[in-house]
Design an enzyme around this catalytic site. Structure first.
Site, PDB file in Angstrom:
ATOM      1  N   TYR A 142       0.837  -1.222   0.000  1.00 20.97           N
ATOM      2  CA  TYR A 142       0.000   0.000   0.000  1.00 20.97           C
ATOM      3  C   TYR A 142       0.868   1.267   0.000  1.00 20.97           C
ATOM      4  CZ  TYR A 142      -3.926  -3.088   1.342  1.00 20.97           C
ATOM      5  OH  TYR A 142      -4.876  -4.079   1.398  1.00 20.97           O
ATOM      6  N   LEU A 197     -17.791  -2.597   1.048  1.00 20.80           N
ATOM      7  CA  LEU A 197     -18.813  -1.803   0.332  1.00 20.80           C
ATOM      8  C   LEU A 197     -18.676  -2.052  -1.183  1.00 20.80           C
ATOM      9  CD1 LEU A 197     -18.248   1.523   2.346  1.00 20.80           C
ATOM     10  CD2 LEU A 197     -20.013  -0.211   2.732  1.00 20.80           C
ATOM     11  N   ILE A 236     -13.365  -3.627   7.249  1.00 26.92           N
ATOM     12  CA  ILE A 236     -12.273  -2.639   7.222  1.00 26.92           C
ATOM     13  C   ILE A 236     -12.531  -1.643   6.093  1.00 26.92           C
ATOM     14  CG2 ILE A 236     -10.421  -3.928   8.361  1.00 26.92           C
ATOM     15  CD1 ILE A 236      -9.692  -5.038   5.541  1.00 26.92           C
ATOM     16  N   LYS A 271     -12.628   1.485   3.723  1.00 28.51           N
ATOM     17  CA  LYS A 271     -11.742   2.633   3.501  1.00 28.51           C
ATOM     18  C   LYS A 271     -12.644   3.854   3.316  1.00 28.51           C
ATOM     19  CE  LYS A 271      -9.546   5.284   0.128  1.00 28.51           C
ATOM     20  NZ  LYS A 271     -10.152   6.046  -0.968  1.00 28.51           N
ATOM     21  N   ARG A 322     -17.428  10.379   6.657  1.00 34.88           N
ATOM     22  CA  ARG A 322     -17.625   8.959   6.298  1.00 34.88           C
ATOM     23  C   ARG A 322     -17.032   8.021   7.339  1.00 34.88           C
ATOM     24  NH1 ARG A 322     -16.780   8.927  -0.296  1.00 34.88           N
ATOM     25  NH2 ARG A 322     -18.800   9.891  -0.734  1.00 34.88           N
TER      26      ARG A 322
HETATM   27  P1  NDP Z   1     -14.463  -0.470   0.251  1.00 35.64           P
HETATM   28  O1  NDP Z   1     -15.512  -1.473  -0.026  1.00 35.64           O
HETATM   29  O2  NDP Z   1     -14.060  -0.202   1.641  1.00 35.64           O
HETATM   30  O3  NDP Z   1     -14.944   0.855  -0.465  1.00 35.64           O
HETATM   31  C1  NDP Z   1     -14.217   2.036  -0.416  1.00 35.64           C
HETATM   32  C2  NDP Z   1     -14.959   3.053  -1.255  1.00 35.64           C
HETATM   33  O4  NDP Z   1     -16.209   3.369  -0.643  1.00 35.64           O
HETATM   34  C3  NDP Z   1     -14.183   4.339  -1.379  1.00 35.64           C
HETATM   35  O5  NDP Z   1     -14.410   4.821  -2.700  1.00 35.64           O
HETATM   36  C4  NDP Z   1     -14.850   5.253  -0.361  1.00 35.64           C
HETATM   37  O6  NDP Z   1     -14.812   6.594  -0.771  1.00 35.64           O
HETATM   38  C5  NDP Z   1     -16.281   4.770  -0.377  1.00 35.64           C
HETATM   39  N1  NDP Z   1     -16.953   4.959   0.920  1.00 35.64           N
HETATM   40  C6  NDP Z   1     -16.533   4.537   2.131  1.00 35.64           C
HETATM   41  N2  NDP Z   1     -17.423   4.863   3.086  1.00 35.64           N
HETATM   42  C7  NDP Z   1     -18.429   5.516   2.472  1.00 35.64           C
HETATM   43  C8  NDP Z   1     -19.630   6.097   2.917  1.00 35.64           C
HETATM   44  N3  NDP Z   1     -19.987   6.056   4.196  1.00 35.64           N
HETATM   45  N4  NDP Z   1     -20.429   6.696   2.002  1.00 35.64           N
HETATM   46  C9  NDP Z   1     -20.091   6.718   0.699  1.00 35.64           C
HETATM   47  N5  NDP Z   1     -18.962   6.181   0.197  1.00 35.64           N
HETATM   48  C10 NDP Z   1     -18.134   5.573   1.080  1.00 35.64           C
HETATM   49  O7  NDP Z   1     -13.186  -0.881  -0.667  1.00 35.64           O
HETATM   50  P2  NDP Z   1     -11.644  -1.116  -0.421  1.00 35.64           P
HETATM   51  O8  NDP Z   1     -11.157  -1.769  -1.647  1.00 35.64           O
HETATM   52  O9  NDP Z   1     -10.936   0.097   0.012  1.00 35.64           O
HETATM   53  O10 NDP Z   1     -11.588  -2.188   0.771  1.00 35.64           O
HETATM   54  C11 NDP Z   1     -11.400  -1.810   2.112  1.00 35.64           C
HETATM   55  C12 NDP Z   1     -10.050  -2.233   2.632  1.00 35.64           C
HETATM   56  O11 NDP Z   1      -9.861  -3.638   2.468  1.00 35.64           O
HETATM   57  C13 NDP Z   1      -8.858  -1.638   1.859  1.00 35.64           C
HETATM   58  O12 NDP Z   1      -8.650  -0.284   2.151  1.00 35.64           O
HETATM   59  C14 NDP Z   1      -7.761  -2.567   2.299  1.00 35.64           C
HETATM   60  O13 NDP Z   1      -7.320  -2.220   3.585  1.00 35.64           O
HETATM   61  C15 NDP Z   1      -8.479  -3.907   2.284  1.00 35.64           C
HETATM   62  N6  NDP Z   1      -8.300  -4.637   1.015  1.00 35.64           N
HETATM   63  C16 NDP Z   1      -7.666  -5.840   1.070  1.00 35.64           C
HETATM   64  C17 NDP Z   1      -7.465  -6.589  -0.063  1.00 35.64           C
HETATM   65  C18 NDP Z   1      -6.776  -7.886   0.046  1.00 35.64           C
HETATM   66  O14 NDP Z   1      -6.422  -8.450  -0.991  1.00 35.64           O
HETATM   67  N7  NDP Z   1      -6.550  -8.400   1.223  1.00 35.64           N
HETATM   68  C19 NDP Z   1      -7.902  -6.112  -1.397  1.00 35.64           C
HETATM   69  C20 NDP Z   1      -8.583  -4.829  -1.360  1.00 35.64           C
HETATM   70  C21 NDP Z   1      -8.781  -4.155  -0.184  1.00 35.64           C
HETATM   71  P3  NDP Z   1     -13.761   7.682  -0.223  1.00 35.64           P
HETATM   72  O15 NDP Z   1     -12.461   6.969   0.020  1.00 35.64           O
HETATM   73  O16 NDP Z   1     -13.706   8.666  -1.333  1.00 35.64           O
HETATM   74  O17 NDP Z   1     -14.331   8.261   1.036  1.00 35.64           O
END
Ligand code: NDP
Length: 266
Positions: free
Chosen positions: A43, A183, A221, A223, A229
């Site tokens: 990351y 999400l 978890i 993001k 948010r």
């Molecule tokens: P998420 O499902 O957490 O979605 C993140 C997105 O949702 C971002 O665009 C964020 O926008 C938006 N969002 C978050 N909260 C809200 C809200 N309350 N209202 C509206 N929009 C919202 O996706 P991720 O891929 O980030 O997954 C989460 C975490 O999982 C990662 O950060 C990482 O730590 C982990 N991960 C692990 C993987 C693995 O292979 N082990 C692969 C992918 C992720 P904004 O940021 O603009 O606020």
């Protein structure tokens, strides 16, 4: 082997958080009440996460951190070095959960990596040995060849990919289930049927989906990039969903992935 490990119900995911905004975001998250942070070597923001944790002045026992070894860090020597580099960047003596980020089955190094992680746990550098993106057959191979299973498996999970068979296996074997992309990386937010359900329980769509995950003991978890948010997501831990809503959530499952099938990521 039974597993008594219970992860934090909610943490902050740090994938795609730019290094230059990570410290401020983590400080905000700590301020509103987050105590678990999901990071990884690839990351590119472990140093900034570590800086925020250190400047918070919080006692080491009051927060938890996950890191993960990337594909090119697998293997018994590789994973030792990778963990040490991550600890160095984080400024910590140990990581609370350390994971194989992807099993990369064609590299055939996840068994050796897992065996090494168990030794690193004995040395105290890892508190809990986890994995990520493991299908049942990879977990079974660990059980067969090492006689041990991870305490947690972090996999893609959201309403469109409910992982029922895998999570049944987890609960039969004492493995905690953790949802990445809880999400669906934001995709669920455009779903009007989910928005409708959320309206019925007086919540936002993000809160509905996170509360649904938590209702089946799946930790999350998400993001998020703003304080608003962060707070909105955190408050999903107080939302209890009625049975009929939980039943309706089952209908969204359609085996849809936002990321690769782990079998194909090598
Ligand atoms: P998420 O499902 O957490 O979605 C993140 C997105 O949702 C971002 O665009 C964020 O926008 C938006 N969002 C978050 N909260 C809200 C809200 N309350 N209202 C509206 N929009 C919202 O996706 P991720 O891929 O980030 O997954 C989460 C975490 O999982 C990662 O950060 C990482 O730590 C982990 N991960 C692990 C993987 C693995 O292979 N082990 C692969 C992918 C992720 P904004 O940021 O603009 O606020």
């Amino acid at each position: 082997m039974t597993n008594s490990f219970t992860p934090a119900r909610i943490g902050l995911g740090l994938f795609k958080v730019p290094a230059e905004s990570t410290q401020a975001l983590v400080e905000d998250a700590l301020d509103v009440g987050y105590r678990h942070f999901d990071c990884a070597s690839n990351y590119g923001n472990e140093t900034q996460l570590g800086a925020a944790l250190s400047s918070s002045g919080l006692d080491r026992s009051s927060f938890t951190v996950t890191s993960k070894a990337w594909l090119d860090e697998l293997g018994s020597t590789g994973i030792q070095d990778a963990l040490k580099r991550s600890l160095d960047r984080l400024g910590l003596d140990s990581v609370d959960i350390y994971m194989i980020h992807w099993p990369a089955p064609e590299r055939d190094l996840y068994v050796a990596s897992f065996r090494e992680m168990l030794l690193l746990r004995q040395e105290g550098l890892i508190k809990n040995v986890g994995v990520s993106n493991f299908h049942i057959d990879y977990l079974e191979r660990l059980r067969r060849e090492i006689g041990s299973l991870p305490v947690l498996n972090q996999v893609e999970r959201h309403p469109y990919l409910q992982q029922r068979e895998l999570f049944k296996y987890h609960s039969e074997h004492g493995i905690a289930s953790q949802a990445w992309g809880p999400l669906a990386r934001g995709e669920i937010l455009a779903d009007s049927r989910l928005a409708n359900l959320a309206g019925r329980v007086g919540a936002s769509t993000a809160q509905l989906v996170l509360a649904w995950q938590l209702s089946s003991s799946v930790s999350v978890i998400p993001k998020a990039s703003s304080r608003k948010r962060l707070l909105e997501n955190l408050s999903s831990t107080n939302l209890l969903l009625p049975e009929e809503v939980l039943r309706e959530m089952r209908e969204f499952d359609r085996d849809y992935r936002t990321g690769p099938n782990p079998a194909d990521k090598n």
